[in-house]
Design a protein around this motif. Sequence first.
Motif, PDB file in Angstrom:
ATOM      1  N   ASN A 134       7.715  20.323   7.038  1.00 32.56           N
ATOM      2  CA  ASN A 134       7.036  18.290   7.631  1.00 32.56           C
ATOM      3  C   ASN A 134       8.329  17.455   7.536  1.00 32.56           C
ATOM      4  O   ASN A 134       9.041  17.834   7.430  1.00 32.56           O
ATOM      5  N   ASN A 135       7.666  16.263   7.227  1.00 36.62           N
ATOM      6  CA  ASN A 135       8.396  15.009   7.026  1.00 36.62           C
ATOM      7  C   ASN A 135       8.643  14.277   6.148  1.00 36.62           C
ATOM      8  O   ASN A 135       9.346  13.982   5.446  1.00 36.62           O
ATOM      9  N   HIS A 171       5.725   3.395   6.455  1.00 38.96           N
ATOM     10  CA  HIS A 171       4.557   3.334   6.801  1.00 38.96           C
ATOM     11  C   HIS A 171       3.645   4.508   5.616  1.00 38.96           C
ATOM     12  O   HIS A 171       2.459   4.672   4.651  1.00 38.96           O
ATOM     13  N   GLU A 172       4.566   5.895   5.882  1.00 30.43           N
ATOM     14  CA  GLU A 172       4.583   6.560   4.246  1.00 30.43           C
ATOM     15  C   GLU A 172       4.463   6.065   3.141  1.00 30.43           C
ATOM     16  O   GLU A 172       4.188   6.842   2.530  1.00 30.43           O
ATOM     17  N   HIS A 175       1.327   4.865   1.794  1.00 28.08           N
ATOM     18  CA  HIS A 175       0.966   5.947   1.074  1.00 28.08           C
ATOM     19  C   HIS A 175       0.576   5.815  -0.094  1.00 28.08           C
ATOM     20  O   HIS A 175      -0.044   6.629  -0.663  1.00 28.08           O
ATOM     21  N   ILE A 176       2.580   6.763  -0.188  1.00 27.50           N
ATOM     22  CA  ILE A 176       2.228   7.648  -1.376  1.00 27.50           C
ATOM     23  C   ILE A 176       2.102   6.468  -2.315  1.00 27.50           C
ATOM     24  O   ILE A 176       1.328   6.963  -3.588  1.00 27.50           O
ATOM     25  N   PHE A 177       2.942   5.006  -2.777  1.00 26.83           N
ATOM     26  CA  PHE A 177       3.440   4.545  -3.774  1.00 26.83           C
ATOM     27  C   PHE A 177       2.490   3.382  -4.086  1.00 26.83           C
ATOM     28  O   PHE A 177       1.492   3.309  -5.204  1.00 26.83           O
ATOM     29  N   THR A 257      -2.929  -1.763   7.428  1.00 25.71           N
ATOM     30  CA  THR A 257      -2.158  -2.119   6.156  1.00 25.71           C
ATOM     31  C   THR A 257      -0.685  -1.480   5.328  1.00 25.71           C
ATOM     32  O   THR A 257       0.394  -2.085   5.854  1.00 25.71           O
ATOM     33  N   ALA A 258      -0.830   0.055   6.109  1.00 28.75           N
ATOM     34  CA  ALA A 258       0.268   0.915   5.804  1.00 28.75           C
ATOM     35  C   ALA A 258       0.952   0.446   7.575  1.00 28.75           C
ATOM     36  O   ALA A 258       2.974   0.235   7.348  1.00 28.75           O
ATOM     37  N   ARG A 259       0.027  -0.093   8.188  1.00 25.63           N
ATOM     38  CA  ARG A 259       0.883   0.149   9.469  1.00 25.63           C
ATOM     39  C   ARG A 259       1.086  -1.857   9.728  1.00 25.63           C
ATOM     40  O   ARG A 259       2.593  -2.357  10.235  1.00 25.63           O
TER      41      ARG A 259
END
Length: 388
Positions: A134-135, A171-172, A175-177, A257-259
């Motif tokens: 995964n990334n 972006h990611e 999402h996570i934080f 929002t992430a974008r």
Amino acid sequence: MRKRKKFIWLAILIVILLVMLITIVSNKMFHTTYETLPDIDKKMLEELSNIYKQFDQSEEPLWNGKYSFQTQPLMLIKTRKDQGILQKTAYVINVPMDRNLFAKEISLPKSLGLPKVYRISLFPPKNLKTWMPNNFGTLQLKGKETMYYKYYPKMMNDPELYFDFSSFLLHESFHIFKQKLWTYDNNDGEWIENYPDEPEQYALMGIEFKLLDLAMNANEPRTIQKYLSDWTVVRSYRYQKWPQLKAETKTEAIEGTARYIEYRYNKKMKRRLTVLAAENKPYHATFMQVFDFISNGQMNPSFIKRSIKYETGAALGLLMDKGNISWKESIEDSPDKPGSTQYEILKNHFQLSNTVSEQEIKNLQQLYDYKNLLVQGEKIATKFFEDK
């Protein structure tokens, strides 16, 4: 026979221990300054420095004071390729590791403005999760939920759209934080059941796209607000006819929002990535160009159902910024304090009623060439029917 097996296992164990010892020693002794790191690692740290400075020093932060990405625990792992399993190097930021056997602090130039950066050897047992194909993901490190994120040569030197080091990380990590407690997507909140593949639905969406394009090209806040007001009326009418479509606002809230963070950063860094980004000049498409591509069979029609909500959500955030409409506090979500999506924020801002009259929508349909959009909507609906 048993003695031979024991010898083989003992030999294997000794080799593993020797490899671990060599990696620990080499990690502690060699290439411990920024100047001696591989070029790809130096470039990664420079990119990270740019991101941190936008959060820490910019007068207009990428989000607001309630989101400090530059303080979040992060592990950056160098691999050979996308979703790489074989790891070459790993760095840890914002996790204290001064007395850790597997870690070595890297000496960095003050100009980077980075907190302590530790390079860690590749065999700590707690890091086994990062060896998955995964990334990114999370793991517990020193009692902290830490994001791990993989970078590789193509990402740094010749990235695909949206997959350069900074944009993908921003972006990611959002999402996570930031969205850790957001509930918009709970219980399949983004899922649209019985999606209305109807010409009228797509034609109304076409009006929305026209209004977004007009607003994106405007600079006067009052003009932008006028287009956004009309957009909200059309969107309300669409939901009035097909209530199940309101689930798409959850995608706009989560993914948009992430974008948005990606686009804000790229603009600040004077880079090309923007709404509906493209590889060639002018390096982006308009919403109506996408609508035309889909109706003409030049683009997969499924894009219009969900993927484009990343773009409409981001565009609405950028337009509310330009139109002087406060929205970030309202969209932030938690189980104790439910947030409002971009659409809901605009509906409240313009104090629009829950019901759109037929005359009101007819006026807007006439103003924005609904008749021709309906022809295109019929083509899109036909393509969806054929795909089924």
